[in-house]
Design a protein around this motif. Structure first.
Motif, PDB file in Angstrom:
ATOM      1  N   ALA A   1      45.508   6.010  12.285  1.00  0.00           N
ATOM      2  CA  ALA A   1      46.865   5.979  11.741  1.00  0.00           C
ATOM      3  C   ALA A   1      47.632   4.783  12.302  1.00  0.00           C
ATOM      4  N   GLU A   2      47.393   4.453  13.556  1.00  0.00           N
ATOM      5  CA  GLU A   2      48.049   3.288  14.161  1.00  0.00           C
ATOM      6  C   GLU A   2      47.590   1.992  13.494  1.00  0.00           C
ATOM      7  N   ALA A   3      46.306   1.914  13.148  1.00  0.00           N
ATOM      8  CA  ALA A   3      45.792   0.723  12.464  1.00  0.00           C
ATOM      9  C   ALA A   3      46.456   0.560  11.100  1.00  0.00           C
TER      10      ALA A   3
ATOM     11  N   LEU B   1      29.340  10.239   1.719  1.00  0.00           N
ATOM     12  CA  LEU B   1      29.054  10.210   3.149  1.00  0.00           C
ATOM     13  C   LEU B   1      29.225  11.617   3.703  1.00  0.00           C
ATOM     14  N   LYS B   2      28.443  11.962   4.696  1.00  0.00           N
ATOM     15  CA  LYS B   2      28.597  13.244   5.377  1.00  0.00           C
ATOM     16  C   LYS B   2      29.863  13.171   6.230  1.00  0.00           C
ATOM     17  N   ALA B   3      30.476  14.313   6.475  1.00  0.00           N
ATOM     18  CA  ALA B   3      31.738  14.367   7.209  1.00  0.00           C
ATOM     19  C   ALA B   3      31.666  13.634   8.546  1.00  0.00           C
ATOM     20  N   ASP B   4      30.550  13.783   9.263  1.00  0.00           N
ATOM     21  CA  ASP B   4      30.455  13.135  10.574  1.00  0.00           C
ATOM     22  C   ASP B   4      30.167  11.637  10.478  1.00  0.00           C
ATOM     23  N   GLU B   5      29.878  11.130   9.296  1.00  0.00           N
ATOM     24  CA  GLU B   5      29.639   9.697   9.094  1.00  0.00           C
ATOM     25  C   GLU B   5      30.917   8.945   8.718  1.00  0.00           C
ATOM     26  N   VAL B   6      31.887   9.677   8.167  1.00  0.00           N
ATOM     27  CA  VAL B   6      33.053   9.034   7.568  1.00  0.00           C
ATOM     28  C   VAL B   6      33.828   8.171   8.566  1.00  0.00           C
ATOM     29  N   GLU B   7      34.274   8.736   9.665  1.00  0.00           N
ATOM     30  CA  GLU B   7      35.108   7.969  10.593  1.00  0.00           C
ATOM     31  C   GLU B   7      34.381   6.774  11.206  1.00  0.00           C
ATOM     32  N   PRO B   8      33.127   6.932  11.687  1.00  0.00           N
ATOM     33  CA  PRO B   8      32.459   5.752  12.249  1.00  0.00           C
ATOM     34  C   PRO B   8      32.208   4.637  11.222  1.00  0.00           C
ATOM     35  N   ILE B   9      31.919   5.014   9.984  1.00  0.00           N
ATOM     36  CA  ILE B   9      31.598   4.016   8.960  1.00  0.00           C
ATOM     37  C   ILE B   9      32.855   3.434   8.325  1.00  0.00           C
ATOM     38  N   ILE B  10      33.794   4.280   7.967  1.00  0.00           N
ATOM     39  CA  ILE B  10      34.989   3.851   7.234  1.00  0.00           C
ATOM     40  C   ILE B  10      36.108   3.415   8.179  1.00  0.00           C
ATOM     41  N   GLY B  11      36.270   4.149   9.276  1.00  0.00           N
ATOM     42  CA  GLY B  11      37.342   3.842  10.216  1.00  0.00           C
ATOM     43  C   GLY B  11      38.477   4.839  10.199  1.00  0.00           C
ATOM     44  N   HIS B  12      38.402   5.824   9.308  1.00  0.00           N
ATOM     45  CA  HIS B  12      39.424   6.862   9.209  1.00  0.00           C
ATOM     46  C   HIS B  12      38.749   8.231   9.190  1.00  0.00           C
ATOM     47  N   PRO B  13      39.409   9.260   9.729  1.00  0.00           N
ATOM     48  CA  PRO B  13      38.825  10.598   9.710  1.00  0.00           C
ATOM     49  C   PRO B  13      38.944  11.252   8.339  1.00  0.00           C
ATOM     50  N   VAL B  14      38.096  12.224   8.097  1.00  0.00           N
ATOM     51  CA  VAL B  14      38.185  13.017   6.870  1.00  0.00           C
ATOM     52  C   VAL B  14      39.596  13.598   6.791  1.00  0.00           C
ATOM     53  N   GLY B  15      40.186  13.538   5.616  1.00  0.00           N
ATOM     54  CA  GLY B  15      41.553  14.003   5.424  1.00  0.00           C
ATOM     55  C   GLY B  15      42.576  12.894   5.569  1.00  0.00           C
ATOM     56  N   GLY B  16      42.172  11.778   6.174  1.00  0.00           N
ATOM     57  CA  GLY B  16      43.070  10.639   6.343  1.00  0.00           C
ATOM     58  C   GLY B  16      42.500   9.354   5.769  1.00  0.00           C
ATOM     59  N   VAL B  17      41.363   9.463   5.085  1.00  0.00           N
ATOM     60  CA  VAL B  17      40.716   8.271   4.539  1.00  0.00           C
ATOM     61  C   VAL B  17      41.631   7.627   3.506  1.00  0.00           C
ATOM     62  N   CYS B  18      41.773   6.319   3.621  1.00  0.00           N
ATOM     63  CA  CYS B  18      42.636   5.554   2.730  1.00  0.00           C
ATOM     64  C   CYS B  18      42.047   4.154   2.551  1.00  0.00           C
ATOM     65  N   PRO B  19      42.556   3.389   1.596  1.00  0.00           N
ATOM     66  CA  PRO B  19      42.022   2.051   1.355  1.00  0.00           C
ATOM     67  C   PRO B  19      42.676   0.949   2.184  1.00  0.00           C
ATOM     68  N   PHE B  20      43.300   1.302   3.296  1.00  0.00           N
ATOM     69  CA  PHE B  20      43.992   0.328   4.134  1.00  0.00           C
ATOM     70  C   PHE B  20      43.381   0.312   5.522  1.00  0.00           C
ATOM     71  N   ALA B  21      43.232  -0.872   6.100  1.00  0.00           N
ATOM     72  CA  ALA B  21      42.731  -1.026   7.474  1.00  0.00           C
ATOM     73  C   ALA B  21      41.379  -0.325   7.661  1.00  0.00           C
ATOM     74  N   VAL B  22      40.468  -0.523   6.705  1.00  0.00           N
ATOM     75  CA  VAL B  22      39.128   0.059   6.830  1.00  0.00           C
ATOM     76  C   VAL B  22      38.220  -0.887   7.598  1.00  0.00           C
TER      77      VAL B  22
END
Length: 158
Positions: A3-5, A84-105
């Motif tokens: 969220a800070e990013a 992507l599997k739930a545990d892959e999302v944050e490390p790969i995308i940069g945002h947690p599930v529920g907060g994934v967005c197209p900014f600062a990925v």
């Protein structure tokens, strides 16, 4: 951190103050619509996919009521949709599930905007965590989301 990013990203454009933070979860389309007091279809949900043939990861931003159409997805990308599997999302995308967005990925993640969004003047994407969002007009979404192109890979919204 995520969220800070996103806040830092929007700060460079003078838009960080437009990020709305909620005391309740906005991690799903329904919860976000309740938090924002808007129709669920105006939530810009960002879905994360793995493309095995192309060896890349992509995000597709769709309207809240749209569902991925496997035939359209395969026609657009040459392979079946594989989220992507739930545990892959944050490390790969940069945002947690529920907060994934197209900014600062994370670097290397490609972003696509689905045509299901085009029926709205403004939409509400998340901003890096499961209890925030920002209202953006479609021209603003196009300006701030470093997207590849508009695509048509969804159903149930027309």
């Amino acid at each position: 951190m995520s969220a800070e990013a996103v806040k830092t990203f929007f700060s460079q454009y003078g838009l960080a103050e437009r990020i709305q933070e909620f005391s309740i979860s906005s991690a799903t389309v329904e919860l976000a619509a309740q938090a924002l007091h808007c129709a669920p279809e105006r939530i810009a949900k960002t879905l994360s996919f793995k493309q095995k043939k192309a060896h890349k990861n992509i995000l597709i931003v769709t309207a809240g009521d749209a569902k991925i159409d496997n035939a359209k997805y395969k026609a657009a990308f040459g392979e079946r949709a594989l989220m992507l599997k739930a545990d892959e999302v944050e490390p790969i995308i940069g945002h947690p599930v529920g907060g994934v967005c197209p900014f600062a990925v994370n670097p290397g993640v490609e972003i696509y905007l689905d045509e299901s969004l085009k029926r709205f003047e403004s939409v509400y994407p998340a901003c890096g965590n499961p209890n925030n969002a920002i209202e953006l007009t479609l021209p603003e979404l196009e300006k701030y989301a470093p997207f590849e192109q508009w695509i048509n890979v969804c159903k149930n919204w027309e």
